[in-house]
Scaffold this active site. Structure first.
Site, PDB file in Angstrom:
ATOM      1  N   ASP A 114     -36.269 -55.721  44.291  1.00 15.35           N
ATOM      2  CA  ASP A 114     -36.149 -55.121  45.718  1.00 15.35           C
ATOM      3  C   ASP A 114     -35.741 -56.226  46.638  1.00 15.35           C
ATOM      4  O   ASP A 114     -35.501 -55.994  47.558  1.00 15.35           O
ATOM      5  CB  ASP A 114     -38.032 -54.636  46.174  1.00 15.35           C
ATOM      6  CG  ASP A 114     -38.686 -55.955  45.630  1.00 15.35           C
ATOM      7  OD1 ASP A 114     -38.429 -57.104  45.386  1.00 15.35           O
ATOM      8  OD2 ASP A 114     -39.729 -55.585  45.726  1.00 15.35           O
TER       9      ASP A 114
ATOM     10  N   ASP B  68     -40.571 -54.629  37.984  1.00 11.92           N
ATOM     11  CA  ASP B  68     -41.423 -55.274  38.877  1.00 11.92           C
ATOM     12  C   ASP B  68     -42.836 -54.656  38.736  1.00 11.92           C
ATOM     13  O   ASP B  68     -42.991 -53.510  38.238  1.00 11.92           O
ATOM     14  CB  ASP B  68     -40.767 -55.041  40.564  1.00 11.92           C
ATOM     15  CG  ASP B  68     -39.592 -55.989  40.658  1.00 11.92           C
ATOM     16  OD1 ASP B  68     -39.606 -56.848  40.018  1.00 11.92           O
ATOM     17  OD2 ASP B  68     -38.918 -55.767  41.658  1.00 11.92           O
TER      18      ASP B  68
ATOM     19  N   ASP C 263     -32.603 -60.589  43.710  1.00 15.69           N
ATOM     20  CA  ASP C 263     -32.628 -59.839  42.578  1.00 15.69           C
ATOM     21  C   ASP C 263     -31.157 -59.164  42.158  1.00 15.69           C
ATOM     22  O   ASP C 263     -31.184 -58.794  41.254  1.00 15.69           O
ATOM     23  CB  ASP C 263     -33.611 -58.572  42.792  1.00 15.69           C
ATOM     24  CG  ASP C 263     -35.080 -59.109  42.542  1.00 15.69           C
ATOM     25  OD1 ASP C 263     -35.450 -59.956  41.819  1.00 15.69           O
ATOM     26  OD2 ASP C 263     -35.949 -58.405  43.243  1.00 15.69           O
TER      27      ASP C 263
END
Length: 974
Positions: free
Chosen positions: A709, A404, A713
């Site tokens: 997060d 990310d 996901d």
């Protein structure tokens, strides 16, 4: 008398506790069991029970709390202690722990140890009754004591391992949740403040706030919900999302997950009284699952054990055949069979069993356990909470990381730095005096109401800390710090007026969120915030200072150019818009049509939010790349923003590919596989895009680690070989799906996890190299000595001491070698790589040949060299002691060689960084001196003079320079 006093004290304590429980039952007029049954599954009487108690308000009255502001802060500690005592704590009973003596007892379940003990007892009896009552007891007793020492040390290791894992499990299971409790120095009418606390500190009567991604920490009754849906598969086995409302399905159960919306509920049951707790009580203890490396080692240990068994059988057969010929010769000479002859049979069996004990490498699984336990504890200090053991070793072989951006590569400290406000471009945060008052009021309502984030003032840092979405928090900071507006009072006003109509939650798929409120004139306002290009595309008008104008194509294009310019400089852009709706339009059918709500919007503002790259990230990315790991950025941000940040981090190279999610998902599988080797940035990606990328990378033979997060996901986190969730920004669902939690959300910590993973794998190989050398030498020496007729030089009790060095102490010394940066200077091992690579096989073979030559030469020619007569019993014992001492010292010095397994020239590098290794190494030498010099008949040793010690030490030390020359022999590294 003392025991009687202790019983009296315990009895008095029990009476006091029972009296307190009776008082609390009178106070609350209910029982934990009754409240716990309110959420019991498949109970059709639940609605009637809830109605009888008066719903959530009735429960609040019963458990003496307030639905609006939560538990009172007055005398809070005593209040919490009382509730924990009466209603129970939100913890589950740990599996029964056997304790040290239970583990010590378990060590005797080993069949070989049982046989060895029986044989030692037989030897003891025969020694006392047949040989010599004064000295015949020594060998049998020595073996029994040695077995006790080995078992004692094994139990210590098992106990420490169990305690470490229990401590780690406590940390792993200790997640936080959001609770509402009365404000300090507040009044009873004020709304309570949201606090992040441990789920273990929740009590019955607490008010819990839920939002997308939360894991429900305890059972309770919902009294507020906005588009709330939960996944109850952990309780029911059904994966369908369940819509929760205060009027219909208001029961929320611990262990379930919030997949959408927000809500508040009052806790009715915790711990063992909750539905999840009842299931846990019924469930039997789950057996530990081996890691892949442990499975490989167990297979290898089994093979080595079998080799040792065959060697032992051959050795015993040779000894028995020799004994048979000897006995036959005596009988031919007219001598009779004597009980003394049984002693030789017993000795032969004891030697055979001891060889098996030495050969069976219990230390291999132990080394894995020690290394993993040690690494997991140290990784915590590097902000890596390992949730699954196998992930620790797998991280070492990761070949690609899908990371990310926000919070991982950047600081996640967002602030609005520029933007368009009412059609005008500002290069800094604008002063509210320069903004149109009418539209300003709409904008601050949008920011305050269309958000789930909130601010908490951090006294230590003297600034507001964002709780929740950092993007939403950046807008709240603009409101609070720059414009001095109290967003909480705005929210409170609309909550009191009950003007909230609907909240459409943000999701990574939609990339926007909306809130509908009712105005004083009975009309409605729709506030919509989200990804700039998506919201701007839904706008038909925009505010130009004090006028609302039609958003024509040219103006829209100018805004798009402004968005791209901000994105190109690394800013995250966010669009804020609104829409007025006539009261006649806002019916139930209209409210269900989300696409119909979020259209014909009027643009208020486009903000540029700066989230600086972490200073340490570019270096960490370079380290990963040098270690043979490809880093890819997978983000929901605008592609221009993503590219800018990726270049700043060193992820996006000149030959790299950056692509948007919608283009990626529209490609064929073949097209995707073609660009993936050069794919370095995937922007505006959806959770499905991330999942597909991970799946394809795995199919292409990559070992994949992925960060995430959000709740969405979770599939990608589970699909990856190692899922890394974010400890700060990560939702409970993401953490539950992950293998490792990055506690500081920092990419640098991911690189440290790779280093630790490689360290674990290398440490096991170091120990394996050491142990196999000892095994080969001990087995071959024992067998050749038996065949040659010279007698076994290494006695049973000496072999047990060697076994202790080899299995337990070496596992601890080599299994705790700390990682070094050198581990990041090589590529990951291939999945197909054998545990024993060419370098290790060469080292084992070379050292084994050297040691065997030394021992056999001493056995053959040592008598003349040291002035001893091997035919003399005492001199033979003296020579065997020199063989034993030399054998042990060669292992001690070879242990230093085994610290390196990749042909590193300097085997001493970093040796003083591992005090465990140094301590154990020195300890073994000191104990060896004591065993030789003072062991006497117990260890079958004698005093050695300075010359004999010097020769033994020189021969042992010789393995170090020889090891250097052995490393010059070419060998394959995998």
């Amino acid at each position: 008398m003392q025991m009687k006093n202790q019983n009296n004290i315990l009895g008095d304590k029990n009476l006091i506790v029972q009296k307190k429980l009776d008082e609390l039952q009178t106070k609350y007029k209910t029982t934990p069991e009754l409240l716990g049954d309110l959420c019991s599954q498949n109970d059709p009487t639940n609605p009637e029970k809830l109605e009888k108690i008066g719903g959530s308000k009735g429960i609040a009255k019963t458990v003496q709390t307030n639905l609006q502001n939560g538990l009172p802060q007055k005398d809070l500690k005593n209040n919490l202690d009382e509730r924990k005592l009466y209603f129970g704590e939100n913890k589950f009973k740990e599996p029964e722990f056997k304790g040290f003596w239970g583990l010590f007892k378990d060590t005797f379940d080993d069949p070989t140890l049982k046989i060895l003990i029986v044989s030692a007892i037989v030897s003891l009896i025969l020694g006392v009754t047949v040989e010599d009552p004064k000295t015949g007891w020594i060998e049998g007793t020595a073996i029994l004591i040695a077995v006790l020492i080995v078992s004692f040390v094994t139990a210590i290791n098992d106990y420490q391992k169990e305690m470490q894992f229990r401590e780690l499990n406590k940390i792993k299971d200790n997640i936080t949740c959001t609770v509402i409790r009365e404000k300090l120095n507040g009044n009873s009418e004020a709304e309570g403040e949201k606090l992040a606390i441990s789920i273990h500190d929740i009590v019955v009567g607490d008010i819990i706030y839920l939002q997308t991604g939360s894991k429900v920490p305890a059972d309770g009754i919902l009294f507020y919900a906005s588009e709330l849906k939960t996944n109850e598969s952990s309780m029911t086995g059904e994966n369908d999302e369940v819509r929760k409302t205060p009027d219909e399905d208001c029961w929320v159960m611990s262990g379930t997950e919030v997949t959408q919306g927000e809500g508040k509920y009052i806790v009715t049951a915790v711990g063992k009284h909750s539905q999840w707790g009842k299931i846990m009580e019924k469930a039997k203890g789950k057996e530990d699952i081996n890691t892949p490396l442990q499975d490989k080692l167990e297979v290898m240990a089994d093979q080595i054990g079998k080799l040792g068994l065959y060697s032992a059988i051959l050795t015993v057969l040779v000894l028995l055949i020799k004994w048979g010929f000897k006995l036959y010769g005596r009988i031919n000479e007219g001598q009779n069979f004597e009980f003394h002859d049984l002693v030789e049979i017993t000795d032969a069996i004891i030697i055979g069993i001891t060889i098996v004990v030495v050969a069976v490498p219990e230390g291999l699984p132990l080394a894995v356990t020690i290394s993993l336990a040690y690494s997991m504890k140290k990784m915590m200090q590097d902000n890596n909470l390992v949730r699954k053991l196998e992930s620790c070793e797998t991280m070492g072989n990761v070949t690609t990381i899908c990371s990310d951006k926000t919070g991982t590569l950047t600081k996640n400290e967002m602030n609005v730095v520029e933007g368009y406000f009412f059609g005008k471009k500002y290069d800094t945060q604008p002063n509210k005096k320069n903004l149109n008052p009418t539209h300003y009021q709409i904008l601050i309502k949008n920011i305050a109401l269309n958000s789930k984030a909130y601010l908490h003032y951090d006294e230590s840092k003297q600034k507001n800390k964002i709780i929740g979405s950092q993007t939403e928090g950046a807008l709240l900071l603009l409101l609070k710090d720059q414009w001095n507006e109290d967003f909480e009072s705005i929210r409170k006003k609309h909550e009191n007026e009950d003007s909230f109509v609907k909240l459409i939650s943000f999701s990574s798929k939609r990339k926007r969120m909306s809130t509908i409120i009712k105005e004083d004139n009975d009309n409605y306002l729709v506030f919509c915030n989200g990804a700039s290009e998506i919201i701007l595309d839904k706008c038909s008008h925009y505010i130009n200072d004090d006028q609302e104008k039609i958003l024509d194509t040219q103006t829209q294009e100018e805004f798009f150019k402004g968005i791209n310019k901000m994105a190109s400089s690394g800013l995250r852009t966010l669009c804020l818009a609104y829409r007025r709706v006539d009261s006649n339009t806002c019916d139930e059918k209209w409210l269900e049509n989300i696409d119909g709500i979020e259209k014909d919007l009027t643009l208020l503002s486009i903000v540029g939010i700066k989230d600086p790259v972490r200073e340490e990230v570019p270096h960490a990315v370079r380290e990963s790349q040098n270690a043979g790991v490809t880093v890819r950025m997978v983000t929901g941000d605008n592609i221009e923003t993503a590219k800018h940040i990726a270049k700043e981090c060193g992820i996006l190279k000149e030959d790299g590919v950056a692509i948007e999610g919608f283009k990626f998902r529209n490609m064929t599988v073949e097209e995707k596989k073609k660009i993936i080797p050069n794919l370095q940035v995937l922007a505006r990606s959806s959770p499905q895009d991330k999942y597909d990328l991970v799946t394809l990378l795995k199919e292409m033979g990559e070992v994949v680690s992925v960060t995430g997060d959000g709740t969405n996901d979770a599939p990608a986190l589970k699909q990856a070989h190692v899922g890394l969730s974010m400890g700060i920004a990560g939702t409970d669902v993401a953490k539950e799906a992950s293998d490792i939690v990055i506690l500081d959300d920092n990419f640098k910590s991911i690189v440290l996890a790779i280093m630790w993973g490689r360290s674990v794998y290398d440490n096991i190989r170091k120990f394996l190299q050491f142990q196999l050398t000892v095994n080969v030498v001990a087995l071959i020496t024992s067998f050749l000595a038996a065949v040659s007729g010279q007698g076994i030089p290494l006695k049973a009790v000496q072999l047990l001491w060697v076994n202790l060095i080899m299995d337990t102490l070496a596992a601890l010394a080599l299994g705790t070698e700390p990682p070094t940066k050198d581990l990041l200077k090589r590529a990951p091992y291939k999945k197909s790589s054998s545990l024993l690579n060419g370098i290790m096989k060469r080292n084992i073979a070379a050292q084994s040949v050297f040691q065997l030559i030394v021992l056999l030469v001493i056995l053959q020619f040592g008598g003349k060299f040291f002035g001893l007569n091997p035919l003399d019993t005492e001199d033979k014992l003296h020579l065997d002691c020199i063989v034993f001492n030399t054998f042990v010292l060669m292992q001690v010095f070879n242990e230093i060689n085994c610290r390196k397994i990749n042909d590193e020239p300097n085997i001493f590098k970093g040796i003083f960084n591992n005090w465990i290794f140094c301590g154990i190494w020195i300890g073994i030498i000191l104990i060896q001196v004591i065993v030789v010099e003072f062991g006497g008949s117990f260890f079958s040793t004698v005093h050695l003079n300075v010359f004999e010690w010097g020769v033994s030490t020189f021969l042992g030390l010789l393995s170090i320079p020889l090891g250097f020359f052995f490393r010059l022999i070419p060998a394959k590294s995998d």
